[in-house]
Design a protein around this motif. Structure first.
Motif, short mmCIF file in Angstrom:
data_model
loop_
_atom_site.label_atom_id
_atom_site.label_comp_id
_atom_site.label_asym_id
_atom_site.label_seq_id
_atom_site.Cartn_x
_atom_site.Cartn_y
_atom_site.Cartn_z
N THR A 136 0.84 -1.19 0.00
CA THR A 136 0.00 0.00 0.00
C THR A 136 0.87 1.24 0.00
O THR A 136 1.87 1.32 0.73
CB THR A 136 -0.92 0.03 1.24
OG1 THR A 136 -1.72 -1.16 1.26
CG2 THR A 136 -1.83 1.24 1.23
N GLU A 204 -13.07 -4.35 -6.44
CA GLU A 204 -12.73 -3.83 -5.12
C GLU A 204 -12.75 -2.30 -5.11
O GLU A 204 -13.27 -1.67 -4.19
CB GLU A 204 -11.35 -4.33 -4.70
CG GLU A 204 -10.96 -3.85 -3.29
CD GLU A 204 -9.47 -3.88 -3.03
OE1 GLU A 204 -9.09 -3.88 -1.85
OE2 GLU A 204 -8.69 -3.86 -4.01
N SER A 209 -15.07 -3.30 -1.40
CA SER A 209 -14.67 -4.57 -0.79
C SER A 209 -15.17 -5.71 -1.66
O SER A 209 -16.10 -5.55 -2.44
CB SER A 209 -15.23 -4.69 0.63
OG SER A 209 -14.88 -5.94 1.20
N HIS A 261 -4.34 -1.47 6.52
CA HIS A 261 -5.17 -2.40 5.77
C HIS A 261 -4.70 -2.38 4.32
O HIS A 261 -4.50 -1.31 3.74
CB HIS A 261 -6.65 -2.01 5.85
CG HIS A 261 -7.18 -2.00 7.25
ND1 HIS A 261 -7.56 -3.14 7.92
CD2 HIS A 261 -7.38 -0.97 8.12
CE1 HIS A 261 -7.97 -2.83 9.14
NE2 HIS A 261 -7.87 -1.51 9.28
N HIS A 263 -5.01 -2.76 0.38
CA HIS A 263 -5.98 -2.68 -0.70
C HIS A 263 -5.24 -2.80 -2.03
O HIS A 263 -4.05 -2.51 -2.13
CB HIS A 263 -6.73 -1.35 -0.66
CG HIS A 263 -7.55 -1.15 0.58
ND1 HIS A 263 -8.77 -1.78 0.77
CD2 HIS A 263 -7.33 -0.42 1.70
CE1 HIS A 263 -9.27 -1.42 1.94
NE2 HIS A 263 -8.42 -0.61 2.52
N TRP A 267 -7.90 0.36 -6.11
CA TRP A 267 -8.51 1.00 -4.95
C TRP A 267 -7.66 2.18 -4.50
O TRP A 267 -8.16 3.27 -4.23
CB TRP A 267 -8.65 -0.02 -3.82
CG TRP A 267 -9.44 0.43 -2.62
CD1 TRP A 267 -10.74 0.12 -2.33
CD2 TRP A 267 -8.97 1.25 -1.54
NE1 TRP A 267 -11.11 0.70 -1.13
CE2 TRP A 267 -10.04 1.39 -0.63
CE3 TRP A 267 -7.76 1.87 -1.25
CZ2 TRP A 267 -9.94 2.13 0.55
CZ3 TRP A 267 -7.65 2.62 -0.07
CH2 TRP A 267 -8.72 2.75 0.81
N GLN A 268 -6.35 1.97 -4.43
CA GLN A 268 -5.43 3.02 -3.98
C GLN A 268 -5.43 4.21 -4.95
O GLN A 268 -5.33 5.36 -4.52
CB GLN A 268 -4.03 2.46 -3.83
CG GLN A 268 -3.91 1.43 -2.72
CD GLN A 268 -2.52 0.80 -2.65
OE1 GLN A 268 -1.52 1.52 -2.60
NE2 GLN A 268 -2.45 -0.52 -2.66
#
Length: 335
Positions: A136, A204, A209, A261, A263, A267-268
């Protein structure tokens, strides 16, 4: 060898940080706030054992580094940024004569299957890397790599030809830097297998999610089934999900990092407001091949279009539901 890491986000920062930690010569290439944070405070690489602060040399672009004949360029930008990076670096002079494109090895440490082909137009020696490296990058100067006992599995191979001494030396350095780095003759087979797994990234990003949403999991399964059908129609070999799982089982395992968390990269991209997303080269690759070989790909097409729309409208991750996407798919099929 010195490693010039072009793109120092989750993948590039993890690879460059671990290589530097093990005593290899590394230069990170970053821009904007990330460059300023790296230059001022070093790279903060958080791994299961804690946070490492690594004083890795960093530059803002190709004009800021004098290339040497023993340099290896590691391209770790998203595919949508590859062309600009390749153009910027290929013509740079190398000590002793010639250009980077003529003399230096280039490793594509990227998702998708388009980068190596583009790189080979400008670089003589191109190497593929199938990156299995959960990580991440959401804050400038900071990268989280939450797996152990190895940080990642990086399957490497020469593009378009069999293994050579260069790729074996690269793999040896990676193996001494907390990575698995098997050398293979068919690296693109592994990258096509990883492509199928990456089709979930858009779900996602759009839904927020997958693991706790049955409808989202169903979308992933259908997108993957379309991908497998397309690759079969195109006659493209790919590593199975079991092979990729077996590669990382017991070696690249998620381990809790307090307050963090993990991802996916798409998503990022939405979370950072990056202004682009790599879906065109993941789900979009399946759409392209489907159109070329007469295989319908309504799920991947809907995911690609919704991802592009989310970037354009500045949506945060999770702004859509699986039901929203299902209606888009049904509408496309009906038309």
């Amino acid at each position: 060898m010195r490693y010039v890491i072009i793109g120092s986000g989750a993948v590039g920062g993890s690879i460059g940080g671990r290589l530097h930690e093990s005593g290899r010569s590394v230069v990170l290439v970053a821009r904007g706030a990330h460059f300023e944070a790296l230059r001022g405070n070093g790279l903060r690489l958080t791994v299961p054992s804690g946070t490492l602060t690594l004083d890795v040399p960093v530059v803002a672009g190709p004009e800021d580094v004098a290339l040497r004949e023993d340099d290896v360029l590691v391209l770790a930008v998203k595919t949508q940024d590859s062309d600009a990076a390749l153009q910027a670096w290929a013509a740079r002079p190398v000590a002793g004569g010639g250009t980077a494109g003529e003399r230096l090895a280039l490793v594509c440490a990227q998702n998708g299957v388009e980068n190596e082909r583009r790189a080979l137009r400008l670089f003589r020696e191109v190497y593929g890397m199938c990156v299995v490296l959960p990580g991440t990058h959401l804050e400038p100067g900071s990268v989280v790599a939450p797996c152990g006992p190895y940080t990642g599995a990086l399957v490497v191979g020469r593009y378009g030809a069999g293994p050579d001494g260069t790729v074996r030396r690269i793999a040896d350095d990676l193996e001494k830097s907390c990575f698995l780095a098997p050398v293979v003759a068919d690296v693109m087979r592994w990258k096509y297998g990883k492509l199928l797994g990456n089709l979930a990234n858009a779900v996602e990003a759009l839904c927020g999610s997958v693991s706790d949403d049955g409808a989202a999991r169903d979308l992933v399964a259908r997108a993957t089934a379309e991908g497998a059908a397309v690759l079969g129609a195109a006659g493209i070999a790919y590593a199975s999900g079991a092979e990729i799982t077996g590669l990382r089982s017991g070696t690249v395992e998620p381990r809790p990092v307090p307050g963090e968390h993990t991802h996916g990269s798409s998503w990022q991209s939405l979370a950072r407001g990056a202004g682009s997303i790599e879906t065109d080269y993941l789900n979009g690759e399946i759409v392209l091949l489907g159109r070329s070989h007469g295989v319908p790909t309504p799920v991947n097409a809907a995911l690609q279009q919704a991802a592009r729309e989310s970037v354009r409208l500045g949506r945060a991750p999770g702004a859509l539901t699986a039901e929203d996407l299902e209606r888009r798919i049904a509408g496309a099929v009906a038309s």
